[in-house]
Design an enzyme around this catalytic site. Structure first.
Site, PDB file in Angstrom:
ATOM      1  CG  ASP A 144     -19.937  17.731 -21.991  1.00  0.00           C
ATOM      2  OD1 ASP A 144     -19.167  17.937 -21.272  1.00  0.00           O
ATOM      3  OD2 ASP A 144     -20.007  17.175 -23.542  1.00  0.00           O
ATOM      4  CD  GLN A 255     -23.366  16.720 -24.192  1.00  0.00           C
ATOM      5  OE1 GLN A 255     -23.015  15.286 -23.735  1.00  0.00           O
ATOM      6  NE2 GLN A 255     -22.061  17.541 -24.817  1.00  0.00           N
ATOM      7  NE  ARG A 285     -12.318  22.356 -28.878  1.00  0.00           N
ATOM      8  CZ  ARG A 285     -13.113  21.426 -29.000  1.00  0.00           C
ATOM      9  NH1 ARG A 285     -14.006  21.518 -29.015  1.00  0.00           N
ATOM     10  NH2 ARG A 285     -12.818  20.874 -27.737  1.00  0.00           N
ATOM     11  CG  ASP A 287     -16.978  19.055 -29.874  1.00  0.00           C
ATOM     12  OD1 ASP A 287     -15.965  19.377 -28.510  1.00  0.00           O
ATOM     13  OD2 ASP A 287     -17.929  19.085 -29.393  1.00  0.00           O
ATOM     14  CD  GLU A 329     -12.292  17.383 -29.322  1.00  0.00           C
ATOM     15  OE1 GLU A 329     -12.226  16.981 -27.994  1.00  0.00           O
ATOM     16  OE2 GLU A 329     -13.214  17.754 -30.072  1.00  0.00           O
ATOM     17  CG  HIS A 393     -12.373  21.703 -22.314  1.00  0.00           C
ATOM     18  ND1 HIS A 393     -11.271  22.020 -23.696  1.00  0.00           N
ATOM     19  CD2 HIS A 393     -13.399  21.647 -22.422  1.00  0.00           C
ATOM     20  CE1 HIS A 393     -11.719  20.738 -24.685  1.00  0.00           C
ATOM     21  NE2 HIS A 393     -13.290  20.661 -23.888  1.00  0.00           N
ATOM     22  CG  ASP A 394     -12.134  17.953 -23.341  1.00  0.00           C
ATOM     23  OD1 ASP A 394     -12.784  18.380 -22.298  1.00  0.00           O
ATOM     24  OD2 ASP A 394     -11.852  17.895 -24.350  1.00  0.00           O
ATOM     25  NE  ARG A 518     -14.755  16.153 -19.611  1.00  0.00           N
ATOM     26  CZ  ARG A 518     -16.078  16.031 -20.416  1.00  0.00           C
ATOM     27  NH1 ARG A 518     -15.715  16.558 -21.792  1.00  0.00           N
ATOM     28  NH2 ARG A 518     -17.304  15.849 -19.822  1.00  0.00           N
TER      29      ARG A 518
END
Ligand code: GLC
Ligand code: GLC
Length: 639
Positions: A144, A255, A285, A287, A329, A393-394, A518
């Site tokens: 990921d 994950q 950050r 996540d 985020e 990046h997403d 992505r």
């Protein structure tokens, strides 16, 4: 709420009697105690709110203080000096000099040493905030994009070592560049030591995750949950063959969501977090922070205890590494995004609403939804700051407020369908070359990927060799950047966008990437690109824009007032500090328009300077605004 002052004081006194501070100098002991005096009451209160019911609560809170002491002891003298500086300048992130860039180390330089050698590039662009996308050890193949972390203390060997990272942070800090690292704390990879032990049958480690003997409980949860990556796997749980159990996996099946109802997880992750802070980063950050708390019968996103936990983590940081701030985020409903933004929670937050609505306005050429949304939720605490971005990046998710949209006659789901059609180029007349992502076979829902330049129409225009379309695409690229540079908050560029790089379709050939569109917007920035921008016009104009921003404090630490749009196609806001006002107007259409003088009344002057080109504008007259033009009209305030 109950006042815990007495209990927290008594608990702290008892803990301090038990733990050994003797390895610290007298002055360091005093500093540690002073920080505890200031922040332990809130830490106690938040920790108690989540874990107070546990029979061994006291054991866990004492262990947590030991974790803090360890983090404090390991924090270097240089970083402690930085703590002092940043505490003395708590609004450093509001300055007009702030400019961020997010990048993948492997795609930008190749490894940490080569990235360090690119320091002059960052300086030349005025970038002083570099977000290194996750660079920790993670599974081979699909990880990921590094968001499946196998070891927070180990850099992916392909990128270098933890010492290289420390070295880079030191060199960048010395050059006044802030470093931002990811704190991926909702989940670990299934190869993390805790997950391996869980697979091995360790009950203690199985309790680090959500593991179920059969599908009955997962099914009860599932009724209320979203699916984040429906293109690769349905549902939120994955079967784990060695234990025969079902594991909670919000994202990919590798994950594993951490179980924060277990205080050992909080303490273990706090330890990892302080390790990252002590590398020398300036922001972490957070996540996927919306997902960290789960309760049956809810959608398990943005629950009150997620906030409580983040506040508790923030206290840990204030005690050990106060130079470091949190960046939220939360790519969720705008009202929920706001709830994470607080000095006590996250000082910084991505602004996904602005991001999505900039794209909406480009597609529709209309600014009503953008203006109304910013008026409703654009304002945040004076002490905090947005991080404004256009691409990352997403994928792009259309997370606007349906209620507000419907007041403007826009039907949320229909409009999302239109935006997806538009940006994937399926809509007749669209300029964009995007790729659909995470299409849900049940409801056809999807999100959009693509590089900024390709979504702005440059790819199509170049293919058609159409100079008029190329010019318009370039103008769109600059227009969207002008918004994040002037609207207030930290502008965050995405690596490659300053060179207007187009989609990279090579992921379609790579078995570890082909299912994840992505990657089309995760593009390599090589030495050749750095030396010779493929789009010199955009690169130079962006540099000019950055330089102008840096010269005017009204574009930095100043308040923002969102105005009613001067017409259907323009977006307008006022920036104001004690001495200056700056009215920013952006034309989201390819038509020349007229701005009526009453729009300028708010400036309270008869003339203004357009900072963008240095021209003087007579504010009592109609002003023309060209296709995709943006104006930054500055005046001194009357004294
Ligand atoms: C965040 C990241 C995204 C990742 C997800 C799971 O949203 O930005 O890339 O897939 O978290 O970690
Ligand atoms: C979901 C998450 C967001 C993440 C994205 C990754 O939308 O809410 O955090 O960036 O998935 O695609």
């Amino acid at each position: 709420m109950k006042d815990f002052r007495f209990e927290s004081q008594r608990t702290l006194t008892r803990i301090l009697e038990k733990i050994d501070l003797s390895q610290l100098s007298k002055s360091q002991q005093n500093l540690f105690r002073a920080r505890l005096d200031e922040h332990f009451p809130t830490l106690f209160e938040t920790y108690y709110e989540v874990y107070g019911w546990q029979y061994d609560f006291y054991y866990h809170i004492q262990s947590l203080v030991e974790v803090l002491l360890k983090g404090f002891t390991e924090r270097s003298a240089v970083l402690k000096k930085k703590d002092k500086h940043k505490l003395a300048d708590p609004f450093w992130y509001k300055s007009e000099n702030m400019l961020g860039m997010a990048l993948y180390v492997d795609l930008f330089g190749g490894d940490l040493k080569k990235l360090k050698a690119r320091l002059p590039y960052f300086k030349s662009m005025g970038i002083n905030y570099v977000h290194l996308m996750p660079l920790y050890r993670s599974p081979e193949g699909d990880s990921d994009g590094g968001y499946a972390v196998s070891d927070y203390r180990c850099v992916d060997p392909k990128l270098g070592t933890i010492d290289d990272l420390r070295d880079l942070a030191k060199a960048f800090n010395k050059a006044d560049i802030n470093i931002v690292l990811d704190f991926v704390f909702n989940h670990t990879s299934d190869e993390h030591d805790w997950a391996l032990k869980a697979k091995d049958g360790s009950f203690e480690h199985q309790q680090f995750y959500y593991m179920f003997d059969d599908k009955s409980e997962p099914e009860e949860y599932e009724v209320h949950l979203r699916e984040i990556f429906p293109q690769v796997r349905r549902g939120n749980f994955s079967f784990e063959p060695t234990t025969g159990k079902w594991v909670w996996t919000t994202f990919n099946n590798f994950q594993w969501d951490l179980n924060y109802s277990n205080p050992s997880v909080f303490n273990a992750i706090a330890d990892e977090m302080l390790f990252l802070a002590n590398i020398g980063c300036d922001a972490l950050r957070l996540d996927a922070l919306a997902f960290i708390w789960k309760e049956k019968g809810t959608n398990c996103e943005n629950l009150p205890k997620a906030h409580t936990l983040i506040q508790a983590f923030n206290c840990c940081l204030q005690i050990v590494a106060p130079a470091v701030v949190f960046k939220s985020e939360a790519i969720v409903h705008p009202d929920e995004v706001l709830k994470y933004i607080d000095k006590k929670e996250c000082q910084l937050s991505y602004n996904p609403l602005l991001m999505a609505l900039i794209w909406n306005s480009l597609a529709t050429r209309k600014t009503r939804l953008l203006s109304a949304s910013m008026q409703k939720t654009g304002d945040i605490s004076e002490e905090c700051s947005w991080v404004n971005y256009v691409r990352c990046h997403d994928d792009i998710g259309w997370t606007f407020d349906d209620q507000l949209a419907s007041e403007l006659g826009i039907k949320g789901d229909d409009h999302r369908f239109f935006l997806n059609q538009f940006y994937t180029g399926r809509f007749e007349g669209s300029f964009a070359n995007g790729v659909a992502f995470a299409e849900n076979p049940n409801n056809g829902d999807c999100r959009v990927c693509g590089s900024l330049a390709s979504l702005c129409g440059l790819e199509r225009a170049q293919q058609e060799n159409n100079q008029v379309a190329i010019d318009l695409a370039n103008k769109r690229i600059l227009l969207v950047h002008s918004i994040i540079m002037s609207i207030g908050g930290v502008p965050l560029l995405y690596a490659g966008d300053d060179f207007a790089l187009l989609n990279d379709y090579s992921y379609e050939e790579d078995p570890s990437k082909m299912h994840d569109a992505r990657w089309v917007n995760r593009i390599e920035v090589n030495n050749e690109t750095l030396a010779n921008s493929p789009n010199e016009k955009v690169t130079q104009s962006l540099k000019t824009m950055i330089a102008i921003r840096q010269e005017h404090s009204v574009l930095g630490h100043a308040i923002t007032r969102f105005l009613s749009p001067p017409n259907d196609h323009c977006f307008a806001y006022l920036r104001e500090n004690e001495t200056e006002r700056c009215l920013c107007i952006a034309n989201f259409s390819e038509y020349e328009l007229t701005i009526h003088p009453h729009t300028f009344d708010i400036l309270g002057q008869s003339t203004a300077t357009d900072l963008c080109d240095g021209s003087t504008k007579a504010l009592s007259e109609n002003q023309k605004i060209l296709p995709y033009q943006y104006m930054w009209l500055r005046v001194d305030k009357q004294v």
